[in-house]
Write a protein that holds these residues in place. Structure first.
Motif, PDB file in Angstrom:
ATOM      1  N   PHE A 228       0.625  -1.143   0.021  1.00  9.77           N
ATOM      2  CA  PHE A 228       0.195   0.025  -0.081  1.00  9.77           C
ATOM      3  C   PHE A 228       0.752   1.242  -0.129  1.00  9.77           C
ATOM      4  O   PHE A 228       1.791   1.337   0.764  1.00  9.77           O
ATOM      5  CB  PHE A 228      -0.612   0.181   1.147  1.00  9.77           C
ATOM      6  CG  PHE A 228      -1.629   1.295   1.475  1.00  9.77           C
ATOM      7  CD1 PHE A 228      -2.687   1.636   0.440  1.00  9.77           C
ATOM      8  CD2 PHE A 228      -1.216   2.086   2.379  1.00  9.77           C
ATOM      9  CE1 PHE A 228      -3.464   2.873   0.717  1.00  9.77           C
ATOM     10  CE2 PHE A 228      -1.986   3.449   2.464  1.00  9.77           C
ATOM     11  CZ  PHE A 228      -3.031   3.802   1.627  1.00  9.77           C
ATOM     12  N   ASP A 229       0.416   2.383  -0.795  1.00 10.69           N
ATOM     13  CA  ASP A 229       0.939   3.454  -0.842  1.00 10.69           C
ATOM     14  C   ASP A 229      -0.121   4.513  -0.641  1.00 10.69           C
ATOM     15  O   ASP A 229      -1.120   4.519  -1.474  1.00 10.69           O
ATOM     16  CB  ASP A 229       1.880   3.870  -2.148  1.00 10.69           C
ATOM     17  CG  ASP A 229       2.596   4.969  -1.989  1.00 10.69           C
ATOM     18  OD1 ASP A 229       1.876   6.155  -2.401  1.00 10.69           O
ATOM     19  OD2 ASP A 229       3.823   5.144  -1.553  1.00 10.69           O
ATOM     20  N   TRP A 230      -0.069   5.545   0.242  1.00 13.23           N
ATOM     21  CA  TRP A 230      -1.083   6.461   0.236  1.00 13.23           C
ATOM     22  C   TRP A 230      -1.381   7.270  -1.143  1.00 13.23           C
ATOM     23  O   TRP A 230      -2.698   7.731  -1.211  1.00 13.23           O
ATOM     24  CB  TRP A 230      -0.619   7.489   1.368  1.00 13.23           C
ATOM     25  CG  TRP A 230      -0.593   7.045   2.705  1.00 13.23           C
ATOM     26  CD1 TRP A 230       0.357   6.604   3.268  1.00 13.23           C
ATOM     27  CD2 TRP A 230      -1.830   7.079   3.646  1.00 13.23           C
ATOM     28  NE1 TRP A 230       0.052   6.076   4.478  1.00 13.23           N
ATOM     29  CE2 TRP A 230      -1.192   6.323   4.564  1.00 13.23           C
ATOM     30  CE3 TRP A 230      -2.932   7.609   3.614  1.00 13.23           C
ATOM     31  CZ2 TRP A 230      -2.186   6.398   6.009  1.00 13.23           C
ATOM     32  CZ3 TRP A 230      -3.899   7.343   4.660  1.00 13.23           C
ATOM     33  CH2 TRP A 230      -3.532   6.804   5.834  1.00 13.23           C
ATOM     34  N   SER A 231      -0.466   7.474  -2.148  1.00  6.44           N
ATOM     35  CA  SER A 231      -0.813   8.084  -3.063  1.00  6.44           C
ATOM     36  C   SER A 231      -1.937   7.150  -3.965  1.00  6.44           C
ATOM     37  O   SER A 231      -2.691   7.784  -4.869  1.00  6.44           O
ATOM     38  CB  SER A 231       0.293   8.386  -4.146  1.00  6.44           C
ATOM     39  OG  SER A 231       0.889   6.749  -4.422  1.00  6.44           O
ATOM     40  N   MET A 232      -2.112   5.918  -3.738  1.00  5.12           N
ATOM     41  CA  MET A 232      -3.234   5.064  -4.326  1.00  5.12           C
ATOM     42  C   MET A 232      -4.611   5.564  -3.975  1.00  5.12           C
ATOM     43  O   MET A 232      -5.669   5.167  -4.735  1.00  5.12           O
ATOM     44  CB  MET A 232      -3.143   3.755  -3.806  1.00  5.12           C
ATOM     45  CG  MET A 232      -1.753   3.026  -4.080  1.00  5.12           C
ATOM     46  SD  MET A 232      -1.840   1.174  -3.329  1.00  5.12           S
ATOM     47  CE  MET A 232      -0.241   0.437  -3.965  1.00  5.12           C
ATOM     48  N   LEU A 233      -4.864   6.338  -2.902  1.00  4.05           N
ATOM     49  CA  LEU A 233      -6.067   7.055  -2.676  1.00  4.05           C
ATOM     50  C   LEU A 233      -6.585   8.023  -3.833  1.00  4.05           C
ATOM     51  O   LEU A 233      -7.815   8.606  -3.800  1.00  4.05           O
ATOM     52  CB  LEU A 233      -6.004   7.698  -1.190  1.00  4.05           C
ATOM     53  CG  LEU A 233      -6.461   6.589  -0.072  1.00  4.05           C
ATOM     54  CD1 LEU A 233      -5.468   5.723   0.055  1.00  4.05           C
ATOM     55  CD2 LEU A 233      -6.693   7.514   1.111  1.00  4.05           C
ATOM     56  N   LYS A 234      -5.705   8.807  -4.365  1.00  4.57           N
ATOM     57  CA  LYS A 234      -5.988  10.001  -5.323  1.00  4.57           C
ATOM     58  C   LYS A 234      -6.836   9.505  -6.444  1.00  4.57           C
ATOM     59  O   LYS A 234      -6.820   8.325  -6.812  1.00  4.57           O
ATOM     60  CB  LYS A 234      -4.686  10.443  -5.846  1.00  4.57           C
ATOM     61  CG  LYS A 234      -3.852  11.227  -4.812  1.00  4.57           C
ATOM     62  CD  LYS A 234      -2.639  11.787  -5.648  1.00  4.57           C
ATOM     63  CE  LYS A 234      -1.811  12.657  -4.550  1.00  4.57           C
ATOM     64  NZ  LYS A 234      -0.469  13.284  -5.021  1.00  4.57           N
ATOM     65  N   GLY A 235      -7.898  10.225  -6.413  1.00 10.77           N
ATOM     66  CA  GLY A 235      -9.033   9.791  -7.332  1.00 10.77           C
ATOM     67  C   GLY A 235     -10.002   8.769  -6.939  1.00 10.77           C
ATOM     68  O   GLY A 235     -11.090   8.452  -7.789  1.00 10.77           O
ATOM     69  N   SER A 236      -9.768   8.407  -5.774  1.00 13.78           N
ATOM     70  CA  SER A 236     -10.805   7.269  -5.334  1.00 13.78           C
ATOM     71  C   SER A 236     -11.791   7.820  -4.406  1.00 13.78           C
ATOM     72  O   SER A 236     -11.991   9.101  -4.093  1.00 13.78           O
ATOM     73  CB  SER A 236      -9.963   6.419  -4.508  1.00 13.78           C
ATOM     74  OG  SER A 236      -9.748   6.963  -3.014  1.00 13.78           O
ATOM     75  N   THR A 237     -13.004   6.993  -4.320  1.00 18.44           N
ATOM     76  CA  THR A 237     -14.172   7.483  -3.436  1.00 18.44           C
ATOM     77  C   THR A 237     -13.658   7.276  -1.877  1.00 18.44           C
ATOM     78  O   THR A 237     -13.629   5.884  -1.663  1.00 18.44           O
ATOM     79  CB  THR A 237     -15.504   6.789  -3.813  1.00 18.44           C
ATOM     80  OG1 THR A 237     -15.654   6.901  -5.213  1.00 18.44           O
ATOM     81  CG2 THR A 237     -16.608   7.112  -2.918  1.00 18.44           C
TER      82      THR A 237
END
Length: 336
Positions: free
Chosen positions: A128-137
């Motif tokens: 997991f990387d926090w940048s994965m949240l970008k654009g998510s709901t």
């Protein structure tokens, strides 16, 4: 702060007169204390240990515990005299102070020292990387509450603007967040225990990070009372704090299994293995405060979090809203 909490606090501060002592009645030779907890949570383990292991009784106190379901309701009960002591986030005492109360709510014994929420992903993520949240709901907590503020504080630390880079959902009631996520709302959710572990056990989500670890130490959940009540009942507050510290030392010294067993009566509908898993998770990340002292650096970190969320009019006076006298006496007495 939410509009609901603002309006409730404004009304109470403006209308409710200073109530006479609520250290009401006694059971035998024990003094009755009415506690209102903001929610029923394994996160508050020392509170339940103080009851189940008899530490309050040892100090001559008869405890009446009520779950007041929400920071606004808890503070309403405290300010109106419906309860004597509240277990709730320190930010609520700051909100009351910001409304100009003549009888401030004073924090006197800290129970938890980190945020208690976790980031849960709908999909299993090995790295997991926090940048994965970008654009998510992102299914978040209530605006103005400490969980949401700590969540947004963490996201900003990780280089994410929650208002611009996420589809942020904040209109789901606290109690309904797990069900909303389970039914398909959100790619990620900020969730308390034991719901996060239950979601994992059911294979409907996966804990990928801890907001408690990422947001740093905070006076997250604290026992507090109106200054007038503390001034009238210093002996009772001291006895109360002594019991809390006994429970904190007990939690620090005992195994996960022993702590879980002490908590089980308060979570009769929760599977024993879930209780154990949650206790371990919180104990491992040092969420349970080691003593009742409300640390000034942690208090300042709390206000940093509130400022970042736009919920702080001005910095609150630590010396006005925190009284560590009782905590320090409890610690000193235990050393003798």
């Amino acid at each position: 702060m939410s509009k609901t909490m603002k309006s409730l606090l404004l009304a109470i501060v403006a209308v409710v007169p200073v109530m006479l002592a609520a250290c009401s009645g006694s059971a035998g030779n024990k003094t009755k204390i009415r506690i209102g907890e903001v929610t029923r949570s394994i996160f508050y383990a020392p509170e339940y240990v103080a009851i189940s292991q008899g530490f309050f009784k040892e100090e001559g106190l008869d405890i009446e515990l009520t779950t007041t379901a929400g920071g606004d309701k808890t503070m309403t009960a405290l300010l109106s005299g419906g309860i004597d002591v509240a277990l709730v986030g320190s930010e609520t005492s700051i909100y009351v102070s910001q409304q100009g109360s003549d009888d401030p709510v004073v924090n006197f014994a800290q129970v938890t020292q980190t945020d208690g929420t976790f980031l849960v992903s709908r999909k299993k993520i090995d790295k997991f990387d926090w940048s994965m949240l970008k654009g998510s709901t992102f299914l978040g907590q209530r605006k103005g509450g400490m969980p949401q503020m700590a969540g947004e504080f963490t996201l900003k630390k990780k280089g994410i603007d929650p208002q611009k880079e996420l589809k942020l959902i904040q209109n789901v009631d606290f109690a309904n967040i797990p069900a909303a996520f389970s039914s398909g709302t959100g790619d990620y959710v900020q969730m308390f225990e034991p719901q996060a572990t239950v979601i994992e056990k059911e294979g409907k989500g996966f804990v990928v990070a801890s907001f408690g670890i990422e947001s740093g130490k905070l006076p997250y959940t604290v026992f507090m009372a109106k200054k007038s009540f503390i001034d009238r009942n210093p002996k009772t507050i001291q006895q109360f704090t002594n019991a809390v510290y006994k429970a904190q030392r007990w939690v620090a010294d005992k195994s996960v299994d022993e702590i879980a067993a002490a908590l089980q009566p308060f979570f009769a509908d929760t599977d024993k293995e879930i209780v154990k898993a949650v206790v371990k998770r919180y104990k491992d990340q040092q969420s349970f405060a080691a003593d009742p002292i409300v640390d000034e650096n942690e208090w300042n970190n709390l206000q940093d979090v509130m400022e970042a969320a736009g919920e702080l009019k001005q910095r609150a006076d630590y010396k006005k809203l925190v009284d560590n006298t009782f905590a320090q006496k409890a610690i000193d007495a235990a050393k003798k």
